[in-house]
Design a protein around this motif. Structure first.
Motif, PDB file in Angstrom:
ATOM      1  N   MET A  68       0.789  -1.603  -0.233  1.00  0.00           N
ATOM      2  CA  MET A  68       0.313  -0.019  -0.025  1.00  0.00           C
ATOM      3  C   MET A  68       0.604   1.260  -0.157  1.00  0.00           C
ATOM      4  SD  MET A  68      -2.501   1.681   0.206  1.00  0.00           S
ATOM      5  CE  MET A  68      -4.075   0.414   0.522  1.00  0.00           C
ATOM      6  N   GLU A  69       0.752   2.154  -1.249  1.00  0.00           N
ATOM      7  CA  GLU A  69       1.265   3.393  -0.959  1.00  0.00           C
ATOM      8  C   GLU A  69       0.421   4.424  -1.062  1.00  0.00           C
ATOM      9  OE1 GLU A  69       4.213   3.402  -4.358  1.00  0.00           O
ATOM     10  OE2 GLU A  69       2.287   2.449  -5.029  1.00  0.00           O
ATOM     11  N   PHE A  70       0.565   5.709  -0.111  1.00  0.00           N
ATOM     12  CA  PHE A  70       0.918   6.486   0.248  1.00  0.00           C
ATOM     13  C   PHE A  70       1.306   7.873  -0.672  1.00  0.00           C
ATOM     14  CE2 PHE A  70      -0.349  10.764   2.094  1.00  0.00           C
ATOM     15  CZ  PHE A  70      -1.683  11.337   2.138  1.00  0.00           C
ATOM     16  N   ILE A  71       0.420   8.824  -1.503  1.00  0.00           N
ATOM     17  CA  ILE A  71       1.774   9.633  -2.465  1.00  0.00           C
ATOM     18  C   ILE A  71       0.913  10.698  -2.798  1.00  0.00           C
ATOM     19  CG2 ILE A  71       2.037   9.625  -5.071  1.00  0.00           C
ATOM     20  CD1 ILE A  71       2.371   6.704  -4.906  1.00  0.00           C
ATOM     21  N   GLY A  72       1.446  11.394  -2.310  1.00  0.00           N
ATOM     22  CA  GLY A  72       1.246  13.565  -3.334  1.00  0.00           C
ATOM     23  C   GLY A  72       1.770  13.742  -3.943  1.00  0.00           C
TER      24      GLY A  72
END
Length: 334
Positions: A68-72
């Motif tokens: 799982m990735e959290f990207i801005g």
């Protein structure tokens, strides 16, 4: 890939932990439409579940890992091939192996830094999203979920009024005043215009709110001006000594906070533009920048505790206890 996993695929679903109670915010998409997305703030933990549902029960799904990735990221429309990531967090949910049945995985990104507000403009887009990926030898299976981030501000300590003069020698002398230079997005602009000398035949007068988006650097700088609002001050000729009051409510207009040099990629600024038109259709105008900010509408207590948590993240536990005590003392004072 073994014979048993041939033809097997899966669907991915991302569910936030507090999806039923979390506030949603409207946000403009690239095609100009508005959709609602889950709303998050800087420093908030992002957690939930990833549901991986096998499409063909009884068949195995071999994979090279699940993450799982959290990207801005920021995307400039004139440079669409490049995505400039300013936040990139990864959590491994499963090691390489195989799935024999549908499965759910928990994920958590603690106190995530989200420094900038979500934004979709004429030439640039800043977005945050979660991406779940089941890695495979031939083709990955992935699912993205966009979220919206709002940056909150407190009331500015210095908020001086704006006073300016517009003049054409021996023809026109106008003085105008606005009550302050910084406004929150649901604020009211209050002001007055004084006519000290009027020898021109003024036919029409208005105040415009101009949004100016600047993207790129060096030779690749693009400016886009957009008139957000037009407010008619008067229709007809003013006389010397006359003063006209102004009350402009911002809540009805679609605006963002002022954004200055976001990740060295773009800026969004707002201006009050005073426009005078005489009987010969000549236009006279004066422009003044104002600062817009987003007022926090979440409970002060939770924000104070978040400040303490953020302090703990950077300074260690002893400093965190001190910050928590200060936050609680501040709440009691208020």
């Amino acid at each position: 890939m073994s014979f048993f996993s041939f033809g097997q695929s899966a669907e991915i679903d991302i569910v936030l932990k507090d999806a039923e109670t979390r506030k949603k915010a409207e946000h403009k998409t690239e095609d100009g439409k508005k959709d609602k997305y889950f709303l998050l703030y800087d420093g908030e933990t992002v957690s939930g579940k990833v549901n991986v549902t096998l499409k063909n029960p009884g068949k195995r799904l071999e994979h090279q890992g699940i993450k799982m990735e959290f990207i801005g990221q920021i995307e400039l429309y004139y440079d669409r091939g490049n995505h400039h990531e300013f936040v990139s967090l990864v959590k491994d949910l499963a090691r390489p192996g195989e799935l024999t049945q549908s499965q759910t995985f928990d994920f958590e990104f603690t106190h995530v830094e989200k420094p900038y507000e979500s934004y979709t403009g004429q030439n640039v887009k800043l977005r945050y999203f979660l991406r779940a990926t089941v890695s495979r030898r031939l083709n990955d299976i992935s699912k993205e979920m966009d979220i919206v981030v709002h940056t909150l501000s407190t009331y500015p300590e210095l908020n001086s009024s704006i006073k300016m003069e517009v003049g054409i020698e021996d023809c026109l002398h106008i003085e105008f005043e606005y009550n302050k230079s910084k406004y929150h997005l649901k604020d009211v602009i209050v002001g007055k215009i004084y006519f000290l000398l009027v020898r021109l035949k003024i036919r029409h007068m208005e105040i415009d709110i101009i949004k100016r988006e600047t993207t790129g650097t060096g030779p690749n700088v693009y400016h886009e001006n957009d008139t957000i609002a037009k407010y008619e001050i008067m229709d007809g000729a003013p006389v010397r000594g006359e003063s006209i009051p102004i009350r402009l409510f911002l809540a009805g207009y679609e605006m963002t906070p002022t954004m200055r040099d976001i990740n060295k990629k773009y800026s969004v600024r707002y201006y009050l533009n005073l426009v005078l038109i005489d009987e010969e259709e000549r236009r006279y105008f004066k422009q003044q920048e104002i600062t817009l900010w987003r007022k926090g509408d979440i409970v002060k207590k939770s924000m104070s505790h978040q400040a303490a948590i953020a302090s703990q993240r950077f300074e260690g536990s002893s400093s965190a206890e001190k910050a928590l005590a200060q936050a609680q003392a501040k709440e009691q004072e208020q």
